[in-house]
Scaffold this active site. Structure first.
Site, short mmCIF file in Angstrom:
data_model
loop_
_atom_site.label_atom_id
_atom_site.label_comp_id
_atom_site.label_asym_id
_atom_site.label_seq_id
_atom_site.Cartn_x
_atom_site.Cartn_y
_atom_site.Cartn_z
N HIS A 213 -4.02 -18.58 -8.51
CA HIS A 213 -2.63 -18.81 -7.48
C HIS A 213 -3.30 -19.68 -6.30
CE1 HIS A 213 1.28 -17.76 -5.01
NE2 HIS A 213 1.06 -18.77 -5.59
N HIS B 235 -3.92 -14.01 -8.77
CA HIS B 235 -3.95 -13.78 -7.36
C HIS B 235 -5.24 -15.53 -7.85
CE1 HIS B 235 -1.71 -10.71 -5.81
NE2 HIS B 235 -2.12 -10.90 -6.27
N HIS C 178 -5.06 -8.99 -13.02
CA HIS C 178 -3.79 -9.19 -12.50
C HIS C 178 -5.31 -9.86 -11.26
CE1 HIS C 178 -1.09 -7.61 -9.37
NE2 HIS C 178 -2.09 -7.39 -8.59
N GLU C 179 -5.99 -9.00 -10.97
CA GLU C 179 -6.27 -9.89 -9.17
C GLU C 179 -6.76 -11.14 -10.13
OE1 GLU C 179 -6.37 -9.23 -6.55
OE2 GLU C 179 -5.92 -6.81 -7.15
#
Length: 671
Positions: A468, A465, A461-462
């Site tokens: 991104h 990010h 998940h991290e």
């Protein structure tokens, strides 16, 4: 000697020279940086030339390097490696920074120049990206109170300053409660615990200076303890300490702080002409209105609660079979859910965890990024702020893309949770600037460090990010990377979690810590078959938190947030054996700052998109389909906030999604 925070950094890739920086450097560096930034802002506001995009908007986009350097280093260490000196500095800096940035928004001469450029926008022949930056800049000034006058203007500045102080106090109180509590375990108390839980407890005991193993309030320790300890009395003690964070009375109690924050937010929104803080906050999000948020959450709540109620009946029967009468309690759920998972899926965390080595999961996240986007990762030997940290250079086709830093282990100096931030964001104006991105997690240490399935998902998940941030390809820093609507920012992170469940990824990287053998096919199938196990519980605890957050901000601020929380949970029929994932006194997403206030729903909003987006890969031929990967980078990961998120998603998928893919992915779809 020159303060290292204010010097030109000649380090590799412009990384902060952490080994040269002391806590004594921060305060004088911040004062000097604020002075420099004030001079920069004054020059823009007082420029005698006619306002233009270049001398107003691009001038505002030109970074104050000194201020960026000071804040990037300070907020990194304040969150991930705090100490009493840094906590004191944070308390001093919060109102000072709030006043500084509020003064910029309130600068009437500056706002007049911004508005002048805005008013002449149709004749400026701006690029789409420039037009977007102009709109966001003008909107930010208006929403920040730039148009207010007199007493209202003064009051807005007071509110912003007070909110900054309260947010810092809330965070530090929570950190203190999490840091100070631990429960010592005797050797007899370890009976029934898997080896990895015992090893984590012993490591935590060493960190706390205890005589033996301990349970702490780090999620990576307390959660497996609640799953595996057969000692109901110890589970109760640990759970109640976990649930009581921020609500223990005394100096670290957050309940009065939460009430004051909610009151000030309502006042702030009404000064700007909004009916409620939720109406103000959601205006710029994809959801747009509180009604749209509540509609989505209730669409998910109904099937999730039905599933949780069924599960509660089953777990209660299991508990009664153990000779325990009375209702199922919150400290019982994880224990009996784990036993049930072992029975129904022939799967337990102790069997799975040796295959989820931290280092191998990091490799897996990198390998997926390589196959999808061509990124390559090479370890860097550079000074960082803590020995636990590690860094990599990220390249593509031999060209530098970013620096990625990972800080993975729990420690008393680190706030709980997991997060991604950019110590430097990607930009092309005024000069090319490659990002420096950091992931911070709270995994239990070990030799080797082993993750739970939830931990592994958090890592992916991290890193979503981080992608991104790293793949951002825009001109202006203010719209770079994750600078997007709050209910869009979780799309890349939640989407990336799906690659953890791709069988070929697990077959390659889920190797046993002792034997090195790949995860057996039957275990792999059982892991994937149990992917939606206990999803009623997980969904209920999340959606309840999101509904309470929305209720806090959609209407008059409650004088007693705890009473309001109880009323909301009663109204929706919250199962007695499940608690909110984040109860009010430790709801840092909502009260540590404005980021997720009236916005905790955004994980669910983004999940509607991420479930639909991964279906696009599956429909196109698989998780690593090159055309879909290219489209994902082109339309979402590289664009930052340069385009409205609804347009971005439609460009990627051809349409906006419905809730069906989410319910299907969570195993909550009818039939």
């Amino acid at each position: 000697m020159t303060n290292p925070l204010l010097a030109t950094w000649s380090t590799p890739f412009g990384l902060a020279p952490f080994s040269e920086i002391s806590d004594d450097d921060f305060a004088p560096a911040l004062d000097a940086a604020l002075t420099a930034h004030n001079a920069q802002i004054a020059a823009i506001a007082e420029n005698p030339d006619a306002p233009s995009f270049a001398n107003v908007i691009e001038a505002l986009e030109t970074p104050c390097v000194a201020l960026e350097q000071v804040l990037s280093v300070f907020f990194t260490v304040a969150g991930a490696d705090s100490n009493p000196a840094r906590e004191a500095l944070q308390r001093a800096f919060s109102p000072k920074l709030a006043a500084h940035f509020s003064a910029i928004t309130a600068n009437k001469a500056l706002y007049a120049r911004v508005k002048d450029v805005w008013d002449q926008r149709d004749g400026l022949y701006l690029t789409d990206e420039q037009a977007r930056v102009l709109m966001l800049t003008h909107r930010g000034f208006v929403r920040g109170g730039a148009a207010l006058e007199g007493a209202e203007d003064t009051r807005m500045q007071e509110i912003k300053s007070r909110l900054a102080t309260l947010g810092t106090n809330f965070t530090q109180n929570l950190l203190a409660d999490e840091r100070d509590w631990f429960m010592e375990l005797s050797e007899d108390d370890l009976e029934g615990l898997p080896d990895f839980v015992i090893a984590a407890a012993r490591a935590a005991g060493e960190e706390k200076g205890a005589a033996g193993p301990v349970v702490t309030l780090a999620r990576s320790i307390i959660t497996p303890f609640l799953q595996f300890s057969p000692r109901r009395d110890l589970r109760k003690t640990a759970f109640e300490a976990w649930a009581a964070r921020g609500a223990n009375g005394g100096e670290t109690d957050n309940r009065a702080i939460a009430a004051e924050i909610l009151s000030l937010r309502e006042e702030r929104a009404k000064l700007l002409g909004y009916a409620s803080f939720a109406a103000y906050k959601l205006e710029t999000e994809m959801a747009e209105t509180p009604e749209a948020v509540r509609g989505l959450l209730m669409d998910v709540w109904t099937p999730a609660k039905a599933q949780a109620d069924q599960d509660a009946e089953h777990l209660t029967k299991m508990m009664q079979d153990d000779g325990i009468n009375g209702p199922l309690e919150p400290w019982d759920w994880r224990y009996y859910a784990e036993k049930r998972r072992a029975q129904e899926h022939d799967l337990d965390e102790a069997e799975l965890k040796p295959y989820l080595q931290l280092d191998r999961m990091i490799e897996a996240s990198f390998d997926c990024a390589n196959r999808l986007f061509g990124l390559e990762f090479a370890r860097l030997d550079v000074p960082l702020y803590h020995p636990d940290c590690r860094a990599w250079e990220v390249t593509r086709g031999g060209e530098h893309v970013a620096v990625f830093i990972g800080d993975y282990f729990a420690r008393g100096s680190k706030r709980s949770g997991a997060w991604c931030s950019a110590m430097r964001s990607q930009a092309k104006f005024p000069d090319m600037q490659a990002p420096i991105v950091i992931n911070v997690c709270n995994f239990a240490k070990g030799a080797p460090a082993l993750l739970s399935w939830d931990d592994a998902r958090t890592l992916f998940h991290e890193f979503g990010h981080a992608l991104h941030q790293m793949l951002s390809d825009v001109t202006y820093e203010s719209i770079s990377g994750t600078s997007v609507a709050r209910d869009f920012v979780e799309l890349p992170s939640q989407l990336y979690e799906h690659w953890l469940e791709v069988p070929e990824v697990l077959q390659k990287f889920a190797t046993h810590a002792e034997t090195g053998e790949a995860m057996p096919q039957d275990l792999l199938q059982r892991v994937l078959g149990a992917a939606t196990y206990d999803m009623g519980f997980q969904t209920v605890e999340y959606v309840a938190s999101a509904l309470v957050d929305l209720a806090f901000h959609d209407g008059p601020a409650p004088a007693d947030p705890m009473a309001k929380q109880a009323a909301v949970l009663d109204e929706i029929g919250m199962p007695a054996a499940i608690t909110m994932r984040h109860a009010t006194p430790h709801f840092a997403h909502v009260f540590a700052g404005d980021g997720y206030s009236s916005g905790y729903y955004s994980y669910m909003w983004s999940e509607v998109m991420d479930a639909d987006a991964f279906e696009a890969f599956e429909e196109a031929g698989g998780a690593f389909d090159p055309d879909r990967a290219r489209a994902l980078e082109t339309h979402i990961l590289s664009t930052g906030g340069s385009v409205d998120p609804k347009e971005l998603y439609t460009n990627f998928r051809g349409r906006l999604p419905g809730v069906d893919a989410l319910l299907k992915g969570r195993g909550l779809a009818a039939g």
